[in-house]
Design a protein around this motif. Structure first.
Motif, PDB file in Angstrom:
ATOM      1  N   LYS A  34       0.826  -1.204  -0.130  1.00  0.00           N
ATOM      2  CA  LYS A  34       0.014  -0.197   0.083  1.00  0.00           C
ATOM      3  C   LYS A  34       0.942   1.274  -0.086  1.00  0.00           C
ATOM      4  CE  LYS A  34      -4.502  -1.045   1.430  1.00  0.00           C
ATOM      5  NZ  LYS A  34      -5.708  -0.820   2.102  1.00  0.00           N
ATOM      6  N   ARG A  53       4.138   0.753   2.369  1.00  0.00           N
ATOM      7  CA  ARG A  53       3.977  -0.139   3.330  1.00  0.00           C
ATOM      8  C   ARG A  53       3.976  -1.540   2.745  1.00  0.00           C
ATOM      9  NH1 ARG A  53      -0.693   0.359   7.787  1.00  0.00           N
ATOM     10  NH2 ARG A  53       1.076  -0.647   9.073  1.00  0.00           N
ATOM     11  N   PHE A  60      -3.860  -3.403   6.257  1.00  0.00           N
ATOM     12  CA  PHE A  60      -5.328  -2.535   6.254  1.00  0.00           C
ATOM     13  C   PHE A  60      -4.974  -1.060   5.845  1.00  0.00           C
ATOM     14  CE2 PHE A  60      -6.510  -6.333   8.403  1.00  0.00           C
ATOM     15  CZ  PHE A  60      -7.634  -6.765   7.867  1.00  0.00           C
ATOM     16  N   SER A  61      -4.332  -0.496   6.692  1.00  0.00           N
ATOM     17  CA  SER A  61      -4.326   1.335   6.782  1.00  0.00           C
ATOM     18  C   SER A  61      -3.186   1.497   5.726  1.00  0.00           C
ATOM     19  CB  SER A  61      -3.764   1.914   8.063  1.00  0.00           C
ATOM     20  OG  SER A  61      -3.537   2.949   7.898  1.00  0.00           O
ATOM     21  N   ASP A  62      -3.717   2.632   4.731  1.00  0.00           N
ATOM     22  CA  ASP A  62      -2.970   3.164   3.666  1.00  0.00           C
ATOM     23  C   ASP A  62      -1.854   4.063   4.317  1.00  0.00           C
ATOM     24  OD1 ASP A  62      -4.172   2.797   0.946  1.00  0.00           O
ATOM     25  OD2 ASP A  62      -5.722   3.053   2.410  1.00  0.00           O
ATOM     26  N   LEU A  63      -2.100   4.517   5.772  1.00  0.00           N
ATOM     27  CA  LEU A  63      -1.108   5.407   6.411  1.00  0.00           C
ATOM     28  C   LEU A  63      -0.426   4.718   7.392  1.00  0.00           C
ATOM     29  CD1 LEU A  63      -3.884   8.359   6.908  1.00  0.00           C
ATOM     30  CD2 LEU A  63      -1.914   8.220   5.460  1.00  0.00           C
ATOM     31  N   ILE A  64       0.684   4.987   7.733  1.00  0.00           N
ATOM     32  CA  ILE A  64       1.539   4.390   8.710  1.00  0.00           C
ATOM     33  C   ILE A  64       1.125   5.186  10.133  1.00  0.00           C
ATOM     34  CG2 ILE A  64       3.877   4.138   9.567  1.00  0.00           C
ATOM     35  CD1 ILE A  64       4.832   4.571   6.700  1.00  0.00           C
ATOM     36  N   PRO A  65       0.908   4.280  11.068  1.00  0.00           N
ATOM     37  CA  PRO A  65       0.685   5.022  12.380  1.00  0.00           C
ATOM     38  C   PRO A  65       1.816   5.645  12.973  1.00  0.00           C
ATOM     39  CG  PRO A  65       0.006   2.652  12.406  1.00  0.00           C
ATOM     40  CD  PRO A  65       0.793   2.945  11.061  1.00  0.00           C
TER      41      PRO A  65
ATOM     42  N   SER B 138     -13.692   0.212   0.280  1.00  0.00           N
ATOM     43  CA  SER B 138     -12.714   0.393   1.458  1.00  0.00           C
ATOM     44  C   SER B 138     -11.134   0.318   0.924  1.00  0.00           C
ATOM     45  CB  SER B 138     -13.157  -0.529   2.542  1.00  0.00           C
ATOM     46  OG  SER B 138     -12.681  -1.695   2.197  1.00  0.00           O
ATOM     47  N   ASN B 139     -10.980  -0.357  -0.250  1.00  0.00           N
ATOM     48  CA  ASN B 139      -9.470  -0.491  -0.748  1.00  0.00           C
ATOM     49  C   ASN B 139      -9.756  -0.672  -2.294  1.00  0.00           C
ATOM     50  OD1 ASN B 139     -10.161  -3.264  -1.438  1.00  0.00           O
ATOM     51  ND2 ASN B 139      -9.603  -3.960   0.787  1.00  0.00           N
ATOM     52  N   LEU B 245     -13.726   3.414   3.589  1.00  0.00           N
ATOM     53  CA  LEU B 245     -12.252   3.309   4.087  1.00  0.00           C
ATOM     54  C   LEU B 245     -11.849   3.358   5.407  1.00  0.00           C
ATOM     55  CD1 LEU B 245      -9.623   4.027   2.209  1.00  0.00           C
ATOM     56  CD2 LEU B 245      -9.652   6.205   3.656  1.00  0.00           C
ATOM     57  N   ASN B 248     -10.384   0.275   7.076  1.00  0.00           N
ATOM     58  CA  ASN B 248      -9.052  -0.103   7.288  1.00  0.00           C
ATOM     59  C   ASN B 248      -8.298   0.273   8.557  1.00  0.00           C
ATOM     60  OD1 ASN B 248      -9.418  -0.827   4.608  1.00  0.00           O
ATOM     61  ND2 ASN B 248      -8.697   1.133   3.566  1.00  0.00           N
ATOM     62  N   TYR B 249      -8.790   1.533   8.965  1.00  0.00           N
ATOM     63  CA  TYR B 249      -7.906   1.991  10.312  1.00  0.00           C
ATOM     64  C   TYR B 249      -8.840   1.051  11.355  1.00  0.00           C
ATOM     65  CZ  TYR B 249      -7.082   5.835   7.103  1.00  0.00           C
ATOM     66  OH  TYR B 249      -6.559   6.627   5.906  1.00  0.00           O
ATOM     67  N   MET B 251      -9.616  -2.031  11.454  1.00  0.00           N
ATOM     68  CA  MET B 251      -8.850  -3.326  10.889  1.00  0.00           C
ATOM     69  C   MET B 251      -7.456  -3.301  11.601  1.00  0.00           C
ATOM     70  SD  MET B 251     -11.203  -5.339  11.296  1.00  0.00           S
ATOM     71  CE  MET B 251     -10.320  -7.047  10.865  1.00  0.00           C
ATOM     72  N   GLU B 252      -6.864  -2.069  11.208  1.00  0.00           N
ATOM     73  CA  GLU B 252      -5.336  -2.088  11.683  1.00  0.00           C
ATOM     74  C   GLU B 252      -5.059  -2.008  13.207  1.00  0.00           C
ATOM     75  OE1 GLU B 252      -2.844  -1.029   9.172  1.00  0.00           O
ATOM     76  OE2 GLU B 252      -1.165  -0.901  10.868  1.00  0.00           O
ATOM     77  N   THR B 255      -6.337  -5.589  14.686  1.00  0.00           N
ATOM     78  CA  THR B 255      -5.456  -6.717  14.464  1.00  0.00           C
ATOM     79  C   THR B 255      -4.269  -6.609  15.268  1.00  0.00           C
ATOM     80  OG1 THR B 255      -4.883  -5.873  12.171  1.00  0.00           O
ATOM     81  CG2 THR B 255      -6.288  -7.427  12.234  1.00  0.00           C
ATOM     82  N   PRO B 325      -5.068   5.939  11.781  1.00  0.00           N
ATOM     83  CA  PRO B 325      -4.913   4.851  12.161  1.00  0.00           C
ATOM     84  C   PRO B 325      -4.694   5.279  13.777  1.00  0.00           C
ATOM     85  CG  PRO B 325      -2.841   4.839  11.162  1.00  0.00           C
ATOM     86  CD  PRO B 325      -3.867   5.923  10.413  1.00  0.00           C
TER      87      PRO B 325
END
Lengths: 189, 533
Positions: A34, A53, A60-65, B138-139, B245, B248-249, B251-252, B255, B325
């Protein structure tokens, strides 16, 4: 294996080419990818970044935490510092040392470099301008930096080189060879 | 077909539409939607005209053309940024009454956090307003699948179907797997005149028809492959409804911290009522996570409130801006929300700027000097690169509201007695929404000076064709501006003194004057040079 890579630079410097090289190599290695990038107004000489990533598990997230980037790869020193909140405690910074100055209040270069060293234990400064010249084009700074960061990417260097050949061969044999050289110079920097 | 392709979310939408037998895409450039149409233009189908793809003058003309293609039985797509739907709103709302024929997909790209926009309005409100179905992938893979579903769904219902994406999906790359392609529809115009002629008698019937369709739309959402539960632990007292979308956050975090919270993902609207009711009944607390306005949080809470639901409205999540996230970590596992290292103070802001060698720079230098002698310095500007004239060292402009507003606001201010009343607008924005305002000014003999900064392109979005390159002066004359007061200048340093005096002369004129500043965009000029080598 998961790698969170934050690419940093100024609009027009070519961070998306680095992203394309890494993406291509990661895809060839069968990894999930991603990669969020910046289009639009900020591309006009503003600060730009790309969250990249790669992983062998679903992303899942496109953004890095925050605090989760394994690497900040920057094409100039001040932009490397801008994204410090994303760097993990044992993350690395690989940055070109030549400042890109398009604002009147650009800080002192030496101070910037010492600030980077202060905040991060694993720092790699690269005189990318010089190496790009050596490779044959000042424009190859981004590929030099991809080479300099190669060991942090979790990808095989041979695969990265293969991706450079594949991406640049569209622009001609000479350009592909030049960039291959730039990458190798970066690797040994 | 099973090979993976790495594409931007926007490109995925384009790819899916072509694979689904698209005959035409209509759009005006606007971040973050531009890349959809650009991708189609670069494909073989686009280049050979199998899929028509030239830029439209604005979102309204684009929308209506897409509706016309659908009327003719073919599959059409119209793409725009969120504020573009305001421009197309008249056609959009009424198309819910007429319905469509060939599959029609309306792609709207919202921009929460306003990365490149004046607001962060949420297109899901518009879908509710029009009572049309909306899909919110969402993706990237789901974006591909949603677009293909949307065309078939649109044809089955004879209704336009909206696909809503946001900046993050549009401008993020991931791999997708394509599916077998569908052939384009043959020409087969709709012959049902009662459906398309919205005279009141027909319009009432068509509106009733739209209302009658609503249970079917809800039922489709209940059965939708895009609305599904991620099964978490059985004894959880907290459940999450994640929209588009936002999934995604959620589920990030779910998980990463092994929270095992049950998540209901919603990507097809109108809301599947039964699914939502059954899900929410199981929990003491339900977190509503929406990428955009808290539309469904407000709806589920109800007018008098309900403690069970939390989200953006009660501060569990930030009220504005794009989700991250980190916002979800704060909401779900606050103990893990570590304070990040601050960006060191030595780091200076680096805002976007007008390019070196850009003609807008020289125009603003001339404008600033020409305005120097006036105590009342007000310049009404517009949407485009030249909005950056708001920043130092220029500080040249006073307003930027919406496409075309420079011309009409200058006129209104002139009507109020402001002198000089000056507008700055780009060539593409002028064709998008400036011409009609200029006609108002001419008809009213308003004392305004309209500066059209003509760089022969739609620059801010990356250099797309502009609607009337080479015809700007002729348009102004055709609208009725006195040809003696249509002046053309070249904004270069060497012409500075001359340009200042042209501006001053036209400020002094008590009527409508237009100064066209012609100089090619430095970015497109550079690209052309490269291609020629």
């Amino acid at each position: 294996m998961t790698r969170n890579i934050l690419l940093a630079g100024v609009g027009g410097q070519g961070i998306l080419t680095i992203a394309a090289i890494i993406d291509h190599a990661a895809m060839q290695q069968g990894l999930y990818i991603k990669q969020a990038e910046v289009h639009g107004m900020s591309q006009r000489g503003g600060a730009v970044q790309s969250h990249l990533r790669i992983s062998d598990e679903e992303i899942f997230s496109d953004l890095i935490p925050l605090g989760q980037a394994d690497l900040i790869l920057s094409l100039e020193p001040m932009e490397a510092l801008r994204y410090l909140p994303w760097l993990s405690q044992d993350g690395a910074v690989v940055t070109a040392t030549q400042p890109f100055i398009n604002i009147p209040n650009y800080p002192d270069k030496e101070q910037l470099l010492s600030e980077i060293s202060k905040h991060c234990k694993d720092v790699h400064f690269v005189n990318a301008d010089k190496l790009a010249q050596e490779a044959g084009s000042p424009k190859a700074v981004n590929v030099v930096m991809a080479g300099a960061a190669a060991q942090y990417l979790g990808l095989s260097p041979e695969q990265l080189l293969e991706s450079i050949r594949s991406l640049f061969s569209l622009k001609g044999q000479h350009i592909a060879e030049l960039n291959e050289k730039a990458f190798k110079l970066g690797q040994t920097s | 077909m099973n090979e993976q392709e790495l594409l931007l979310g926007a490109e995925v939408i384009a790819r899916a539409a072509i694979d689904e037998g698209l005959s035409g895409v209509y759009a005006y450039p606007g971040t973050p939607s531009t890349e959809i149409t650009e991708y189609i233009q670069q494909t073989e189908e686009g280049r050979t005209g199998k899929v028509r793809s030239a830029w439209s003058v604005n979102e309204k003309t684009a929308y209506e053309a897409a509706l016309g293609m659908s009327y003719a039985g073919k599959r059409s797509m119209v793409c725009m940024k969120h504020v573009g739907l305001n421009v197309a709103a008249d056609a959009f709302i009424n198309s819910a009454s007429t319905g469509s024929k060939g599959g029609m997909v309306v792609v709207v790209a919202d921009d929460p956090s306003m990365h490149s926009s004046q607001n962060e309005q949420d297109t899901r409100y518009y879908a509710r307003f029009a009572q049309l179905p909306l899909l919110e992938p969402s993706n990237q893979q789901e974006a591909y699948d949603c677009v293909r579903y949307a065309f078939a769904f649109s044809e089955a219902l004879e209704l336009p179907v909206i696909v809503r994406i946001t900046t993050r999906l549009s401008h993020s790359r991931s791999t997708i797997i394509r599916r077998a392609a569908t052939l384009p529809n043959p020409l087969k115009p709709d012959t049902n005149r009662q459906k398309w002629i919205l005279l009141p008698a027909n319009a009432r019937r068509q509106y009733q028809h739209l209302l009658d369709l609503q249970p079917q739309l809800t039922e489709a959402a209940e059965m939708s492959p895009f609305n599904r539960e991620w099964v978490g632990k059985e004894d959880s007292t907290t459940g999450i409804i994640a929209f588009g979308l936002a999934y995604n956050y959620v589920m990030e975090v779910n998980t990463r911290f092994n929270l095992q919270l049950p998540v209901l993902k919603i990507s097809q609207y109108p809301l599947p009522e039964k699914t939502i009711r059954n899900f929410t009944q199981r929990f003491q607390r339900v977190l509503i996570v929406e990428e955009g306005y808290p539309i469904y949080e407000e709806l589920l809470k109800g007018f008098f409130g309900n403690e069970k639901f939390s989200g953006r409205m009660d501060g569990t999540l930030p009220r504005t801006g794009e989700l991250t996230p980190d916002a979800l970590i704060k909401a779900l596992v606050p103990a893990e929300a570590v304070q990040p290292v601050a960006t060191p103070a030595i780091v200076a802001a680096r805002p976007p700027e007008l390019c070196q060698g850009c003609g807008h720079r020289d125009l603003y230098d001339a404008l600033n000097e020409a305005m120097d002698s006036f105590a009342n310095r007000h310049v009404f500007a517009d949407i485009g690169c030249y909005t950056l004239g708001a920043l130092p060292p220029y500080n040249s402009i006073n307003t930027c509201v919406d496409m075309g507003a420079s011309v009409t606001m200058a006129k209104g201010a002139a009507d109020a007695g402001l002198h000089p009343a000056v507008a700055v607008i780009g060539d593409s924005t002028f064709t998008h929404s400036g011409i009609t305002g200029l006609l108002d000014a001419v008809n009213d003999k308003a004392a305004v000076t309209i500066l059209i900064s003509d760089n022969y392109t739609t620059a801010m979005t990356g250099g797309q064709d502009s609607g009337a390159t080479g015809r700007i002066a002729a348009i102004c004359e055709g609208v009725g501006v006195d040809s003696n007061h249509i002046r053309t200048i070249v904004p270069l340093k060497k012409n500075h003194a001359e340009n200042v005096s042209v501006l001053k002369e036209e400020f002094a004129y008590n009527g409508v004057s237009v100064v066209i500043a012609c100089r090619e965009c430095i970015q497109t000029a550079r690209r052309k040079k490269k291609t020629n080598v």
